[in-house]
Design a protein around this motif. Structure first.
Motif, PDB file in Angstrom:
ATOM      1  N   MET A   1       0.837  -1.200   0.000  1.00  0.00           N
ATOM      2  CA  MET A   1       0.000   0.000   0.000  1.00  0.00           C
ATOM      3  C   MET A   1       0.864   1.239   0.000  1.00  0.00           C
ATOM      4  O   MET A   1       1.913   1.283   0.643  1.00  0.00           O
ATOM      5  CB  MET A   1      -0.882   0.014   1.252  1.00  0.00           C
ATOM      6  N   GLY A   2       0.422   2.241  -0.737  1.00  0.00           N
ATOM      7  CA  GLY A   2       1.121   3.515  -0.756  1.00  0.00           C
ATOM      8  C   GLY A   2       2.146   3.643  -1.863  1.00  0.00           C
ATOM      9  O   GLY A   2       2.576   4.760  -2.185  1.00  0.00           O
ATOM     10  N   ASN A   3       2.542   2.502  -2.439  1.00  0.00           N
ATOM     11  CA  ASN A   3       3.538   2.559  -3.516  1.00  0.00           C
ATOM     12  C   ASN A   3       2.919   3.063  -4.821  1.00  0.00           C
ATOM     13  O   ASN A   3       1.697   3.092  -4.992  1.00  0.00           O
ATOM     14  CB  ASN A   3       4.147   1.171  -3.755  1.00  0.00           C
ATOM     15  N   ASP A   4       3.805   3.438  -5.744  1.00  0.00           N
ATOM     16  CA  ASP A   4       3.400   3.828  -7.093  1.00  0.00           C
ATOM     17  C   ASP A   4       3.923   2.775  -8.064  1.00  0.00           C
ATOM     18  O   ASP A   4       5.091   2.384  -7.976  1.00  0.00           O
ATOM     19  CB  ASP A   4       4.006   5.183  -7.480  1.00  0.00           C
ATOM     20  N   LYS A   5       3.066   2.346  -8.976  1.00  0.00           N
ATOM     21  CA  LYS A   5       3.482   1.307  -9.927  1.00  0.00           C
ATOM     22  C   LYS A   5       2.910   1.596 -11.304  1.00  0.00           C
ATOM     23  O   LYS A   5       1.916   2.311 -11.448  1.00  0.00           O
ATOM     24  CB  LYS A   5       2.996  -0.083  -9.481  1.00  0.00           C
ATOM     25  N   SER A   6       3.561   1.005 -12.318  1.00  0.00           N
ATOM     26  CA  SER A   6       3.093   1.150 -13.693  1.00  0.00           C
ATOM     27  C   SER A   6       2.933  -0.201 -14.354  1.00  0.00           C
ATOM     28  O   SER A   6       3.677  -1.143 -14.069  1.00  0.00           O
ATOM     29  CB  SER A   6       4.088   1.978 -14.509  1.00  0.00           C
ATOM     30  N   ILE A   7       1.962  -0.273 -15.243  1.00  0.00           N
ATOM     31  CA  ILE A   7       1.752  -1.457 -16.078  1.00  0.00           C
ATOM     32  C   ILE A   7       1.850  -0.986 -17.530  1.00  0.00           C
ATOM     33  O   ILE A   7       1.294   0.059 -17.882  1.00  0.00           O
ATOM     34  CB  ILE A   7       0.358  -2.073 -15.855  1.00  0.00           C
ATOM     35  N   LYS A   8       2.540  -1.785 -18.329  1.00  0.00           N
ATOM     36  CA  LYS A   8       2.738  -1.384 -19.726  1.00  0.00           C
ATOM     37  C   LYS A   8       1.947  -2.287 -20.667  1.00  0.00           C
ATOM     38  O   LYS A   8       1.772  -3.474 -20.405  1.00  0.00           O
ATOM     39  CB  LYS A   8       4.219  -1.435 -20.076  1.00  0.00           C
ATOM     40  N   CYS A   9       1.527  -1.702 -21.765  1.00  0.00           N
ATOM     41  CA  CYS A   9       0.786  -2.462 -22.777  1.00  0.00           C
ATOM     42  C   CYS A   9       1.268  -2.048 -24.155  1.00  0.00           C
ATOM     43  O   CYS A   9       1.451  -0.845 -24.435  1.00  0.00           O
ATOM     44  CB  CYS A   9      -0.712  -2.209 -22.646  1.00  0.00           C
ATOM     45  N   GLU A  10       1.431  -3.043 -25.002  1.00  0.00           N
ATOM     46  CA  GLU A  10       1.850  -2.787 -26.373  1.00  0.00           C
ATOM     47  C   GLU A  10       1.054  -3.667 -27.311  1.00  0.00           C
ATOM     48  O   GLU A  10       0.811  -4.842 -27.011  1.00  0.00           O
ATOM     49  CB  GLU A  10       3.346  -3.083 -26.537  1.00  0.00           C
ATOM     50  N   GLN A  11       0.644  -3.130 -28.445  1.00  0.00           N
ATOM     51  CA  GLN A  11      -0.035  -3.938 -29.454  1.00  0.00           C
ATOM     52  C   GLN A  11       0.667  -3.762 -30.805  1.00  0.00           C
ATOM     53  O   GLN A  11       1.077  -2.665 -31.154  1.00  0.00           O
ATOM     54  CB  GLN A  11      -1.531  -3.593 -29.533  1.00  0.00           C
ATOM     55  N   ASN A  12       0.779  -4.883 -31.518  1.00  0.00           N
ATOM     56  CA  ASN A  12       1.443  -4.859 -32.822  1.00  0.00           C
ATOM     57  C   ASN A  12       0.458  -5.136 -33.952  1.00  0.00           C
ATOM     58  O   ASN A  12       0.831  -5.654 -35.007  1.00  0.00           O
ATOM     59  CB  ASN A  12       2.613  -5.851 -32.844  1.00  0.00           C
ATOM     60  N   LEU A  13      -0.808  -4.797 -33.704  1.00  0.00           N
ATOM     61  CA  LEU A  13      -1.863  -5.056 -34.688  1.00  0.00           C
ATOM     62  C   LEU A  13      -2.128  -3.854 -35.583  1.00  0.00           C
ATOM     63  O   LEU A  13      -2.972  -3.937 -36.476  1.00  0.00           O
ATOM     64  CB  LEU A  13      -3.157  -5.449 -33.956  1.00  0.00           C
ATOM     65  N   GLY A  14      -1.480  -2.754 -35.288  1.00  0.00           N
ATOM     66  CA  GLY A  14      -1.722  -1.546 -36.074  1.00  0.00           C
ATOM     67  C   GLY A  14      -3.031  -0.852 -35.736  1.00  0.00           C
ATOM     68  O   GLY A  14      -3.524  -0.019 -36.501  1.00  0.00           O
ATOM     69  N   HIS A  15      -3.604  -1.202 -34.587  1.00  0.00           N
ATOM     70  CA  HIS A  15      -4.870  -0.599 -34.177  1.00  0.00           C
ATOM     71  C   HIS A  15      -4.682   0.825 -33.685  1.00  0.00           C
ATOM     72  O   HIS A  15      -3.615   1.207 -33.207  1.00  0.00           O
ATOM     73  CB  HIS A  15      -5.522  -1.440 -33.074  1.00  0.00           C
ATOM     74  N   ASP A  16      -5.784   1.601 -33.790  1.00  0.00           N
ATOM     75  CA  ASP A  16      -5.722   2.999 -33.362  1.00  0.00           C
ATOM     76  C   ASP A  16      -6.236   3.210 -31.942  1.00  0.00           C
ATOM     77  O   ASP A  16      -5.931   4.229 -31.334  1.00  0.00           O
ATOM     78  CB  ASP A  16      -6.569   3.854 -34.306  1.00  0.00           C
ATOM     79  N   THR A  17      -7.011   2.285 -31.459  1.00  0.00           N
ATOM     80  CA  THR A  17      -7.666   2.487 -30.167  1.00  0.00           C
ATOM     81  C   THR A  17      -7.211   1.431 -29.171  1.00  0.00           C
ATOM     82  O   THR A  17      -7.135   0.247 -29.506  1.00  0.00           O
ATOM     83  CB  THR A  17      -9.203   2.414 -30.323  1.00  0.00           C
ATOM     84  N   MET A  18      -6.921   1.889 -27.978  1.00  0.00           N
ATOM     85  CA  MET A  18      -6.503   0.980 -26.906  1.00  0.00           C
ATOM     86  C   MET A  18      -7.314   1.264 -25.654  1.00  0.00           C
ATOM     87  O   MET A  18      -7.830   2.363 -25.459  1.00  0.00           O
ATOM     88  CB  MET A  18      -5.002   1.127 -26.642  1.00  0.00           C
ATOM     89  N   TYR A  19      -7.409   0.247 -24.802  1.00  0.00           N
ATOM     90  CA  TYR A  19      -8.288   0.312 -23.637  1.00  0.00           C
ATOM     91  C   TYR A  19      -7.598  -0.282 -22.426  1.00  0.00           C
ATOM     92  O   TYR A  19      -6.741  -1.155 -22.550  1.00  0.00           O
ATOM     93  CB  TYR A  19      -9.565  -0.518 -23.874  1.00  0.00           C
ATOM     94  N   TRP A  20      -8.059   0.144 -21.256  1.00  0.00           N
ATOM     95  CA  TRP A  20      -7.737  -0.537 -20.013  1.00  0.00           C
ATOM     96  C   TRP A  20      -9.049  -0.950 -19.352  1.00  0.00           C
ATOM     97  O   TRP A  20      -9.966  -0.138 -19.196  1.00  0.00           O
ATOM     98  CB  TRP A  20      -6.961   0.358 -19.042  1.00  0.00           C
ATOM     99  N   TYR A  21      -9.106  -2.236 -18.986  1.00  0.00           N
ATOM    100  CA  TYR A  21     -10.232  -2.777 -18.237  1.00  0.00           C
ATOM    101  C   TYR A  21      -9.718  -3.294 -16.897  1.00  0.00           C
ATOM    102  O   TYR A  21      -8.598  -3.786 -16.797  1.00  0.00           O
ATOM    103  CB  TYR A  21     -10.885  -3.953 -18.981  1.00  0.00           C
ATOM    104  N   LYS A  22     -10.586  -3.250 -15.897  1.00  0.00           N
ATOM    105  CA  LYS A  22     -10.258  -3.811 -14.587  1.00  0.00           C
ATOM    106  C   LYS A  22     -11.199  -4.986 -14.330  1.00  0.00           C
ATOM    107  O   LYS A  22     -12.421  -4.847 -14.483  1.00  0.00           O
ATOM    108  CB  LYS A  22     -10.422  -2.754 -13.495  1.00  0.00           C
ATOM    109  N   GLN A  23     -10.621  -6.114 -13.944  1.00  0.00           N
ATOM    110  CA  GLN A  23     -11.411  -7.286 -13.577  1.00  0.00           C
ATOM    111  C   GLN A  23     -11.274  -7.502 -12.080  1.00  0.00           C
ATOM    112  O   GLN A  23     -10.196  -7.819 -11.586  1.00  0.00           O
ATOM    113  CB  GLN A  23     -10.956  -8.527 -14.346  1.00  0.00           C
TER     114      GLN A  23
END
Lengths: 114, 113
Positions: free
Chosen positions: A15-37
């Motif tokens: 708790m209290g820390n700062d973190k990053s998650i990275k995402c990359e797509q190689n499909l040439g798409h224009d739109t990207m999303y983040w979902y939470k499960q």
């Protein structure tokens, strides 16, 4: 060849820390999303970027900040992590300007906040 | 706002049994409909989709779904399940003009050999 990739796959932090998650797509798409499960497997949209421009910003705490350096990447930075942030975060992408598109999902990042 | 209901939270079947998973959405208008599957430890994969035309759509691995507009439903079916179908199944809806998907809460399918 992985179409939508995320790093890391698992993330355990305190708790209290700062973190990053990275995402990359190689499909040439224009739109990207983040979902939470959440723990009940319920998937909910958080953000969406189209060509580096934020187009969807659901009711998400300000501690969450997406960043899209280019249309192939969408990163998620989380400040001051809380226990309730524990979840699986999925990145997805889709093409723009096509009406019959589906979203392609990454493998997910399981975040555990202790 | 759109909402999606999957009434079956956990389904247990024996191999060769027939499957039907329910999916209902709340908001009408023009919709695109999807079923995604999440095998244990894997990411979401598209099973099938409906955009227009024939309301009975066929997907991968022998799955099919029927869109019934009057009932706001898009139920998933398979005539004979296999042990390898054990997974979490998600119904999703996208309203025209909106990019994001609205997901149901998922149905966990367990197929016993």
């Amino acid at each position: 060849d992985t179409a939508v990739s995320q790093t890391p796959k698992y993330l355990v932090t305190q708790m209290g820390n700062d973190k990053s998650i990275k995402c990359e797509q190689n499909l040439g798409h224009d739109t990207m999303y983040w979902y939470k499960q959440d723990s009940k497997k319920f998937l909910k949209i958080m953000f969406s970027y189209n060509n580096k421009e934020l187009i969807i910003n659901e009711t998400v705490p300000n501690r969450f900040s997406p960043k899209s350096p280019d249309k192939a990447h969408l990163n998620l930075h989380i400040n001051s992590l809380e226990l309730g942030d524990s979840a699986v975060y999925f990145c997805a992408s889709s093409p723009q300007g096509v009406t019959t598109y589906e979203q392609y999902f990454g493998p997910g990042t399981r975040l555990t906040v202790t | 706002a759109q909402s999606v209901s999957q009434h079956n939270h956990h389904v247990i079947l024996s191999e060769a049994a027939s499957l039907e998973l329910g999916c209902n959405y709340s908001y009408g208008g023009t919709v695109n409909l999807f079923w995604y599957v999440q095998y244990p430890g894997q990411h979401l994969q598209l099973l099938l989709k409906y955009f227009s035309g024939d309301p009975l759509v066929k997907g991968i691995k022998g799955f099919e779904a029927e869109f019934i507009k009057s009932k706001f439903s898009f139920n998933l079916r398979k005539p004979s399940v296999q042990w390898s179908d054990t997974a979490e199944y998600f119904c999703a809806v996208r309203n025209t003009g909106r990019r994001a998907l609205t997901f149901g809460s998922g149905t966990r399918l367990q197929v016993q050999p």
